[in-house]
Design an enzyme around this catalytic site. Structure first.
Site, PDB file in Angstrom:
ATOM      1  N   SER A  19       0.850  -1.199   0.000  1.00 48.90           N
ATOM      2  CA  SER A  19       0.000   0.000   0.000  1.00 48.90           C
ATOM      3  C   SER A  19       0.876   1.236   0.000  1.00 48.90           C
ATOM      4  O   SER A  19       1.972   1.231   0.589  1.00 48.90           O
ATOM      5  CB  SER A  19      -0.900   0.019   1.240  1.00 48.90           C
ATOM      6  N   TYR A  73      -2.417  -0.936   9.999  1.00 44.97           N
ATOM      7  CA  TYR A  73      -2.494  -1.352   8.585  1.00 44.97           C
ATOM      8  C   TYR A  73      -1.218  -0.999   7.835  1.00 44.97           C
ATOM      9  O   TYR A  73      -0.632  -1.841   7.146  1.00 44.97           O
ATOM     10  CB  TYR A  73      -3.693  -0.679   7.926  1.00 44.97           C
TER      11      TYR A  73
END
Length: 284
Positions: free
Chosen positions: A163, A176
């Protein structure tokens, strides 16, 4: 773990990347929607039979039928919830006789769609375990299962979805983002170990893509559809052990790193990010 097969016509295939021909099977985790689904379709369109994996059988069966109907490729469905413990021995049994040339580790979980401080994450203890199991452990375990065959054949591709949030310390998405840092470092180290074996291992680190994880934001030049993003990112498969997957996301990453931390992590900035995401999510 529940298992189910859905097969189309018995047709062999291969993924063409330049002049190199890989084995006939591709495995995609988190393939029921979003980026994973897009990868499964693209690989099938390029001539590969595919194994799609996720926890929702009804959705997987529908994706398998669509792939088979539109591409003529064979599709094998494996229903598995990657946030659970002890699922990998059965996955290994399902895959052991397959000639796997491509693995896409896409499955991932976001602790909370609305950004929040670490201690404000709902059911924090359980969420920590779920994020580690799904975002970290699954990638390493799937590589352990698939990599030996690639090593023996001296060819293969592993794409690990990271990400853009991993590019800097990312408050409000701390858990995350940290899990995606593992994805990048693991991929880069593994590529250094196996590059000379003819295996490509790459971390792909998108920023916003119009998926459920981003509340299906409208598509534009910065926020592509999953299908467009996968097509963009494939162009950079030989560009190194990490890519943001598109020119616009690469520029976003460079821009983010130029913002002074004092400004980026200011309390007013964090509140603005929370409010912005809340408003966007509410509209959906």
């Amino acid at each position: 773990m529940r298992r189910q097969r859905e097969e189309g016509p018995n047709m062999a295939g291969s993924l063409q990347l330049g002049a190199t021909e890989w084995a006939v099977m591709a495995v995609v985790t988190g393939a029921s929607e979003g980026i994973g689904r897009a990868y499964a379709f693209v690989l099938a369109e390029q001539g590969m039979n595919v194994v799609i994996m996720s926890r929702t059988k009804v959705t997987l069966d529908q994706v398998a039928k669509e792939i088979s109907d539109t591409t003529g490729r064979r599709v094998k469905v494996i229903v598995v919830d990657f946030i659970e413990e002890n699922v990998f021995s059965e996955i290994e049994d399902e895959l052991k006789d397959l000639n796997i040339g491509v693995l896409v580790n896409n499955v991932g979980t976001l602790p909370s769609l609305i950004p929040c401080r670490f201690l404000e994450i709902p059911e924090l203890d359980q969420t920590i375990t779920k994020v580690i199991n799904c975002n970290v452990k699954t990638m390493a375990k799937m590589c352990k299962i698939v990599l030996p065959g690639m090593d023996n054949r001296r060819k293969g591709v592993i794409v690990n979805i990271s990400s853009g949030a991993a590019s800097i310390p990312f408050p409000l998405y701390t858990l995350y983002a940290a899990s995606k840092v593992f994805v990048e470092r693991f991929s880069q180290g593994l590529q250094a170990e196996y590059k000379d074996k003819g295996i490509i291992i790459q971390a792909v680190a998108p920023f916003g893509v119009s998926t459920r994880m981003t509340a299906y934001q409208p598509t534009n030049m910065v926020t592509p559809s999953p299908e467009d993003f996968v097509k963009f990112s494939q162009q950079y498969l030989r560009a190194g052990d990490k890519t943001n997957g598109s020119v616009s996301h690469t520029l976003l990453g460079l821009l983010l790193q130029t913002i002074p931390p004092k400004l980026l992590y200011a309390e007013s900035m964090l509140r603005s990010v929370q409010d912005y995401v809340k408003r966007k999510a509410a509209k959906k």
